[in-house]
Enzyme design. Sequence first.
Site, PDB file in Angstrom:
ATOM      1  N   GLU A 193     -13.806 -14.385  -2.797  1.00 41.85           N
ATOM      2  CA  GLU A 193     -13.880 -12.969  -2.438  1.00 41.85           C
ATOM      3  C   GLU A 193     -15.213 -12.328  -2.828  1.00 41.85           C
ATOM      4  O   GLU A 193     -15.240 -11.212  -3.331  1.00 41.85           O
ATOM      5  CB  GLU A 193     -12.728 -12.195  -3.107  1.00 41.85           C
TER       6      GLU A 193
HETATM    7  C1  TNX Z   1      -6.520 -13.016  -4.673  1.00 38.83           C
HETATM    8  S1  TNX Z   1      -6.703 -15.825  -4.756  1.00 38.83           S
HETATM    9  C2  TNX Z   1      -7.429 -13.330  -5.656  1.00 38.83           C
HETATM   10  C3  TNX Z   1      -7.239 -12.779  -7.003  1.00 38.83           C
HETATM   11  C4  TNX Z   1      -6.045 -11.876  -7.084  1.00 38.83           C
HETATM   12  C5  TNX Z   1      -4.911 -12.482  -6.311  1.00 38.83           C
HETATM   13  C6  TNX Z   1      -3.641 -11.730  -6.414  1.00 38.83           C
HETATM   14  C7  TNX Z   1      -8.082 -15.554  -5.260  1.00 38.83           C
HETATM   15  C8  TNX Z   1      -8.923 -16.706  -5.337  1.00 38.83           C
HETATM   16  N1  TNX Z   1      -8.398 -14.285  -5.554  1.00 38.83           N
HETATM   17  O1  TNX Z   1      -8.403 -12.076  -7.389  1.00 38.83           O
HETATM   18  O2  TNX Z   1      -5.687 -11.738  -8.418  1.00 38.83           O
HETATM   19  O3  TNX Z   1      -5.284 -12.556  -4.961  1.00 38.83           O
HETATM   20  O4  TNX Z   1      -2.587 -12.398  -5.814  1.00 38.83           O
END
Ligand code: TNX
Length: 517
Positions: free
Chosen positions: A329
């Site tokens: 992300e």
């Molecule tokens: C996505 S999955 C994220 C996390 C959040 C999570 C909550 C991922 C690699 N990043 O930053 O905590 O969703 O479900």
Amino acid sequence: AGPATAGPPTATGGPTAPGDVRQLDSVIPAPMQTTADTRANFRLGPATLIRTQFGSAEARRVGEHLAGVLRPATGYPLPVVPAASSRPFGITLLLGGADARVGRGGYQLDVTRSGVTIRATSGEGLFNGAQTLRQLLPAAVESSERSRRTWTVPGGRIVDQPRFGYRGAMLDLARHFHTPTEIRTYIDLISQYKVNHLHLHLSDDQGWRIQIDSWPRLTTVGGGPGTGVDGVGPGYLTKAEYRALNAYAAARYVTIVPEIDMPGHTNAAQSTYAELNCDGVAVPPRTDIAVGYSSLCVEDELTYTFVEDVIRELAAMTPGPYLHIGGDEAHATTDEQYRTFMDRVIPMVARYGKRAFGWHEIAKVSPPTSVVPQYWGTGATDASVAAAAARGNKVLMSPANRTYLDMKYDRSTPLGLSWAGLIEVRDAYDWDPATRLPGVGEESILGVEAPLWSETLRSIDDIEFMAFPRLPAIAELGWSTPQTHDWESFRQRLAQQAPRWTAQEVNFYRSPQVPWV
Ligand code: TNX
């Protein structure tokens, strides 16, 4: 929940009934092969010895661990002694002599009237066999209080072997800190199901949770008072605590995989140190649960000094072979910046002797084949992950709509999120890691991991409620051969775990999909 030391007999024979005998194949994860012999049950008694491979300190340690599990409820002394002969009496742990199919992590377990013999080629295999033996004893064996009853192990033979070498669970210490005591409890719980890796998410926008001497305010400020979601999850691991956790995990054949998430998910570091921002101005701390807004300053040399300091210190305190660098992300970073950053940082991990893991976005930079992308998507395909697999990278499977233990079970679940969907027990269980992504087949898969993000979770009770019973489902996908995969069998076996969790005081979700006993 109080410990269950006795209970009413039930139609199935009553796993807590006095004198009950468990089924040889009622184990999670499902063993590769079981051959029951109901005339060959073994009964533990006050004179039972735990005999371990002569001359092996490792076998002796597994024996001591097993004795520690069995002593409180049985009240038997269960002395751990060297096995001078392979004559089967008592509980015997031997290195060598197992069926060739057991491989490295597997074991062979034989139960006859005179004893239980576990044979393996490694301490890890003996430990896994010992976890099976626990489940073959009545549930009351998991209680910390003594109960006077018979302790019978069902007769027969189990030959067992893991499907994947990596079976994982992840805890997010950043959104709410979890204490070493809580982490140890989780290690105890996951290792019963032969989960052998614990990934610790040690940094994120809301907090920094691991001591780094060269940047000391990361913890005192970045992990200090007011950090965590809603400002109520402060705390961090000192180096000594982290090392002790690694040792505790290693004694249970669990490898810790530490993660520092970057170049995004870095607000805690950037609100602590102004110089980590491109404009040299510290960003305000954040305690909300938004994602994708932060990024280290990719063009600034100081960023790489910082990252190298962190990787060097973290690698030095980590005995395991892996170091996770996040990479998910990174929406505040252009594709070009992301590549620039990863091309610098991935080799640093190798320079400090570790193999890099990254969330699956890392596949976009065509990383060296030693890098393990951790797939967390929900889609039907992923071209860059498939391309990485084609180049020879191993992939860790954590599809969010199957393995994310922080997703709600159903709409009424009081904790958790739902962005990847609702995940009932059957959703967590009924899929195959090797057919989940086109181009990422059995031979490309390192293993399976169940992440637990902590935006909504604070206490160990919260953690347990989300992990049980879905964690055993993911554990079975990682361990058991696909030939044993069967929802009907799994839900019956899961039901039998309930009195064990009650005895262990585990807070679990009574899914309506499971015929709880
Ligand atoms: C996505 S999955 C994220 C996390 C959040 C999570 C909550 C991922 C690699 N990043 O930053 O905590 O969703 O479900």
